[in-house]
Design an enzyme around this catalytic site. Structure first.
Site, mmCIF file in Angstrom:
data_model
loop_
_atom_site.group_PDB
_atom_site.id
_atom_site.type_symbol
_atom_site.label_atom_id
_atom_site.label_comp_id
_atom_site.label_asym_id
_atom_site.label_seq_id
_atom_site.Cartn_x
_atom_site.Cartn_y
_atom_site.Cartn_z
ATOM 1 N N ASP A 3 52.059 51.252 37.636
ATOM 2 C CA ASP A 3 50.763 51.515 37.004
ATOM 3 C C ASP A 3 50.701 52.742 36.097
ATOM 4 O O ASP A 3 49.999 52.720 35.096
ATOM 5 C CB ASP A 3 49.681 51.618 38.086
ATOM 6 C CG ASP A 3 48.276 51.521 37.531
ATOM 7 O OD1 ASP A 3 48.107 50.856 36.501
ATOM 8 O OD2 ASP A 3 47.360 52.094 38.124
ATOM 9 N N CYS A 56 37.342 26.339 35.291
ATOM 10 C CA CYS A 56 36.553 27.338 36.018
ATOM 11 C C CYS A 56 36.319 28.575 35.160
ATOM 12 O O CYS A 56 37.239 29.084 34.509
ATOM 13 C CB CYS A 56 37.258 27.732 37.309
ATOM 14 S SG CYS A 56 36.378 28.996 38.275
ATOM 15 N N CYS A 115 34.555 33.856 36.987
ATOM 16 C CA CYS A 115 34.772 35.290 36.772
ATOM 17 C C CYS A 115 34.031 35.766 35.530
ATOM 18 O O CYS A 115 33.468 36.874 35.518
ATOM 19 C CB CYS A 115 36.260 35.601 36.661
ATOM 20 S SG CYS A 115 37.145 34.749 35.340
ATOM 21 N N CYS A 126 30.560 38.593 35.577
ATOM 22 C CA CYS A 126 30.643 39.955 35.050
ATOM 23 C C CYS A 126 29.242 40.477 34.712
ATOM 24 O O CYS A 126 28.548 39.898 33.879
ATOM 25 C CB CYS A 126 31.524 40.008 33.810
ATOM 26 S SG CYS A 126 31.660 41.674 33.111
ATOM 27 N N CYS A 159 33.134 47.260 30.662
ATOM 28 C CA CYS A 159 33.548 46.957 32.038
ATOM 29 C C CYS A 159 33.102 48.067 32.992
ATOM 30 O O CYS A 159 33.344 49.253 32.743
ATOM 31 C CB CYS A 159 35.063 46.793 32.073
ATOM 32 S SG CYS A 159 35.750 46.555 33.722
ATOM 33 N N CYS A 202 34.464 47.816 40.241
ATOM 34 C CA CYS A 202 33.634 46.614 40.364
ATOM 35 C C CYS A 202 34.543 45.465 40.770
ATOM 36 O O CYS A 202 35.613 45.285 40.191
ATOM 37 C CB CYS A 202 32.944 46.318 39.034
ATOM 38 S SG CYS A 202 31.926 44.821 39.031
ATOM 39 N N CYS A 222 34.174 40.045 39.313
ATOM 40 C CA CYS A 222 34.970 38.974 38.719
ATOM 41 C C CYS A 222 36.087 38.533 39.647
ATOM 42 O O CYS A 222 36.507 37.371 39.637
ATOM 43 C CB CYS A 222 35.517 39.391 37.354
ATOM 44 S SG CYS A 222 36.762 40.705 37.397
ATOM 45 N N CYS A 225 36.415 34.394 42.605
ATOM 46 C CA CYS A 225 37.485 33.452 42.279
ATOM 47 C C CYS A 225 37.739 32.483 43.430
ATOM 48 O O CYS A 225 37.962 32.903 44.577
ATOM 49 C CB CYS A 225 38.769 34.207 41.961
ATOM 50 S SG CYS A 225 40.152 33.103 41.564
#
Length: 364
Positions: free
Chosen positions: A135, A192, A195, A199, A215, A242, A245, A249
């Site tokens: 990351d 689908c 998500c 939001c 976001c 958050c 989204c 799923c």
């Protein structure tokens, strides 16, 4: 493990031993579309204030841009599947909502430890050169993980797995070894669009297209200044990240909380924190509460800003004094958020603050 097991099988076995729930292999050049997609996203300014993404874009665009000697990628995932509904606190406005991934230990540390252990074992076994990434380096983990077959990028752009839903922390090992690729995972989102619909701020404006500037995760974590007023009501009681989204799923029904790495089990004090308690923290108290948590990196001021926005959305007169404590903050972003929150709380606010000898401004 049988003595005649392939190197790839042995790597998978070792990865599982170290707490990784998913492991896959790809060539270092297996995601050629990732670089152009990144450059387009940056050119449109969708990264907001995340200048670090632009600064090393050429290295981020492909593994060989970062390390020319890399020949193969090992993509790994640790599960952090939650045992409870991530949206359960949506109707509890006086409590703060912390993203599932940040309720336990810092994933950077846990995943990096696992990758280093795997890397040491692999170097001892083969004599190869390798580098590990979690990351914080210019590596596009999600496209590489998809190319290695451990999942696909959903319409929310996060990695999705048929076994783990979208609850995986990703790590990458680049190596000089020639490993047999697994092949890219196919997309199973179909028609689908839950998500995208979920939001709160419309940040997912098309499949696989995220505008970070809208976001809530970006606004509460990466964004440094005042949160734009147009998004404040939609933030609700989200104080760090958050999950909306992710939480909606359908593939999450296959994710088992029992397979989550124990390093990410939620800390009791972060599951449903009271806004009043958080707003009472000074810098030292903030550092103590969030020691060992990824939340610590945003600092006291951003957390107070986030909690004040949530308090302003709460309509709870019990937060009057907690908000008033920050109206005269030396930090202008905190003071502005407190003034905005004060203007949103019940009319009794003036009297409640007057009793503490604090004046009230008006937020626009």
């Amino acid at each position: 493990m049988p003595s005649d097991a392939s190197l790839e099988e042995r790597i998978r076995s070792k990865a599982a031993e170290l707490g990784f729930a998913a492991c896959g292999f790809a060539r270092a050049d297996a995601a050629p579309e990732a670089g152009p997609g990144l450059r387009e996203w940056l050119a449109e300014g969708r990264h907001g204030e995340m200048a670090w993404m632009e600064a090393r874009a050429d290295e981020r665009a492909s593994p060989n841009g970062l390390w020319p000697e890399a020949r193969s990628i090992i993509a790994l995932g640790m599960s952090y599947a939650p045992a409870t509904d991530p949206l359960a606190l949506a109707g509890a406005p006086s409590l703060g909502r912390v993203s599932v991934y940040a309720q336990g230990g810092d994933y950077h540390k846990a995943v990096k430890q696992g990758l280093k252990a795997l890397g040491r074992w692999l170097a001892d076994e083969t004599g190869c050169e390798l580098k590990v990434f979690v990351d914080t380096a210019p590596v596009m983990e999600k496209p590489l993980a998809a190319a290695a077959g451990i999942g696909w990028q959903g319409k929310h752009s996060n990695l999705l797995s048929r076994e783990h839903g979208n609850w995986l922390f990703l790590g990458i090992v680049m190596t000089t070894l020639d490993l047999t690729p697994d092949g890219a995972a196919s997309d199973h989102c179909g028609s689908c669009s839950r998500c995208m619909t979920a939001c709160p701020t419309g940040a997912i404006d098309a499949p696989h297209r995220i505008d970070a500037r809208r976001c809530i995760s970006y606004l509460t974590i990466e964004h440094h200044g005042p949160i734009p007023v147009e998004f404040r009501a939609a933030i609700g009681n989200r104080i760090y990240g958050c999950d909306d989204c992710l939480a909606v799923c359908p593939w999450n029904r296959f994710a088992e909380a029992g397979r989550a790495n124990r390093a990410f089990l939620p800390r009791r004090e972060l599951v449903a924190p009271r806004l009043a308690d958080l707003l009472a923290l000074d810098d030292g108290g903030f550092r103590q509460l969030f020691a060992g948590s990824p939340i610590k990196r945003i600092g006291w001021a951003r957390m107070m800003r986030n909690c004040l926005i949530a308090a302003g959305n709460s309509g709870d007169p019990g937060l009057i004094a907690a908000v008033g404590r920050h109206l005269a903050s030396a930090d202008p972003v905190v003071a502005e958020a407190a003034t905005w929150a004060a203007s949103r709380l019940p009319a009794s606010l003036d009297r409640g603050l007057a009793g503490d000898g604090v004046g009230v401004g008006t937020a626009r």
